[in-house]
Design an enzyme around this catalytic site. Structure first.
Site, short mmCIF file in Angstrom:
data_model
loop_
_atom_site.label_atom_id
_atom_site.label_comp_id
_atom_site.label_asym_id
_atom_site.label_seq_id
_atom_site.Cartn_x
_atom_site.Cartn_y
_atom_site.Cartn_z
N HIS A 194 -9.39 11.18 1.98
CA HIS A 194 -8.68 10.02 1.30
C HIS A 194 -9.26 8.82 2.27
CE1 HIS A 194 -6.63 12.04 -2.01
NE2 HIS A 194 -7.10 13.34 -1.39
N GLY A 195 -8.80 7.75 1.64
CA GLY A 195 -8.78 6.36 2.44
C GLY A 195 -9.98 6.11 2.76
N THR A 247 -8.87 1.02 -2.47
CA THR A 247 -8.70 -0.36 -2.23
C THR A 247 -10.01 -1.31 -2.11
OG1 THR A 247 -6.89 0.40 -0.78
CG2 THR A 247 -7.69 -1.74 -0.15
N GLU A 266 -3.41 19.08 -0.85
CA GLU A 266 -3.38 18.38 0.44
C GLU A 266 -2.44 18.92 1.54
OE1 GLU A 266 -2.26 14.19 -0.23
OE2 GLU A 266 -1.44 14.02 2.06
N ASP A 294 -5.14 11.99 -9.23
CA ASP A 294 -5.32 11.64 -7.77
C ASP A 294 -3.52 11.52 -7.33
OD1 ASP A 294 -5.82 8.69 -5.77
OD2 ASP A 294 -6.38 11.11 -5.47
N SER A 340 -4.54 7.64 -10.60
CA SER A 340 -3.09 7.97 -9.97
C SER A 340 -2.23 7.97 -10.87
CB SER A 340 -2.97 6.75 -8.70
OG SER A 340 -2.56 5.57 -9.47
O1 G3H Z 1 -6.31 8.41 -3.30
C1 G3H Z 1 -7.19 7.50 -3.24
C2 G3H Z 1 -8.04 7.25 -2.06
O2 G3H Z 1 -7.45 8.07 -1.08
C3 G3H Z 1 -8.11 5.49 -1.87
O3 G3H Z 1 -8.07 5.41 -0.68
O4 G3H Z 1 -7.39 3.00 -1.22
O5 G3H Z 1 -8.02 3.38 1.18
O6 G3H Z 1 -9.75 3.64 -0.30
P1 G3H Z 1 -8.32 3.75 -0.14
ZN ZN Z 2 -5.83 9.41 -1.36
#
Ligand code: G3H
Ligand code: ZN
Length: 287
Positions: free
Chosen positions: A207-208, A232, A135, A84, A49
């Protein structure tokens, strides 16, 4: 050497699995992800990032560290070094610094400006052999200062951005950065299916990735998701292992305070999390 993410993601899409993007935060993180990918013979994307890039003293430092580590650890699996949630300026800086892939997150610009900037960065990335991710819609929650409301992407807007020549697309489908709330309604698979068909089956990015249940992950892969981002969950496992080491007083036994000993449990915890995700995403043995 580093590779762009284009070929590995097309292979993943066609092979019905996903390649993990694991965000890196320092040397130990990078080493843990690379060694796990090599052990499992899995392709891997190292995500950086803008904030992590600054923390590691700049994109040039990160690129030099990763390239050197790929060589000194004899990493043979395909590795992409990817910006990222990049800004327009950050994306250009990463091309210059020697990254092999960039994301331009233009979703907060008016669509015309997003299109103009994306077009420019597609040309710059491809002229330098990099892959580029865009995105549409937004990813909910907050990730390293990037805040999104979690709008579900419009298939027509996805088609428009895809037509600019990007290599893979992050489309908001109800996914959230960080830990998912208990009342989370899940991924919008109807939207995902429409986006998959509206974008001529370009590799899609989820993502996520932290905490999404396995059945949803597999369904998302079946509907065109070929790259899944996780940050995360690795941070939480690193923190828990480090806390346990200190709560057990191991930092006060002998030379337990040595940073190489203090950081070891967390580094092993990252490896375990990365291994679990690569097995879930189906990328083991796909290098
Ligand atoms: O851009 C990074 C990811 O979308 C990380 O997402 O922290 O929820 O695993 P996360
Ligand atoms: Zn992300």
């Amino acid at each position: 050497m580093l590779v762009s993410a284009t070929e590995m993601l097309k292979k993943a899409r066609d092979g019905h699995y996903a390649v993990g993007q694991f965000n890196i935060n320092n040397l130990e993180w990078t080493k843990a992800v690379l060694l796990t990918a090599e052990e499992l013979k899995s392709p891997v994307i190292l995500g950086v990032s803008e904030g992590a890039g600054k923390y590691m003293t700049g994109f040039k430092t990160v690129a030099a560290m990763v390239k050197a580590m790929v060589e000194t650890l004899n990493i043979t699996v395909p590795v992409a070094l990817h910006l990222d949630h990049g800004t327009y300026e950050g994306a250009k800086a990463c091309v210059e610094a020697g990254f092999s892939s960039i994301m331009f997150d233009g979703s907060h610009y008016p669509i015309e400006e997003n299109i103009a900037k994306t077009t420019e960065l597609v040309a710059l990335a491809h002229a330098n052999g990099l892959s580029i991710e865009a995105e549409v819609g937004s990813i909910g929650g907050e990730e390293d200062g990037v805040i999104g409301a979690g709008e579900v992407a419009d298939p027509e807007e996805c088609a428009k951005i895809t037509s600019l020549g990007i290599d893979f697309l992050a489309a908001g489908i109800g996914n959230i950065h960080g830990v998912y709330p208990a009342n989370w309604k899940g991924l919008d698979f109807e939207a995902l299916d429409k986006i998959h068909n509206a974008t001529d089956h370009i590799p899609l990015v989820l993502h996520g990735g932290t905490g999404i249940p396995a059945d949803m992950i597999k369904k998302a892969i079946s509907l065109g998701v070929s790259k899944i981002n996780v940050n995360t969950e690795c941070q939480l496992s690193f923190a828990a292992a480090t806390r346990k080491y200190i709560e057990e007083g191991k930092d006060q036994q002998g030379k337990g305070f040595d940073p190489r000993k203090l950081l070891a449990p967390g580094t092993e915890a990252i490896k375990a999390t990365v291994k679990e995700k690569m097995e879930l995403f189906g990328s083991v043995g796909k290098a």
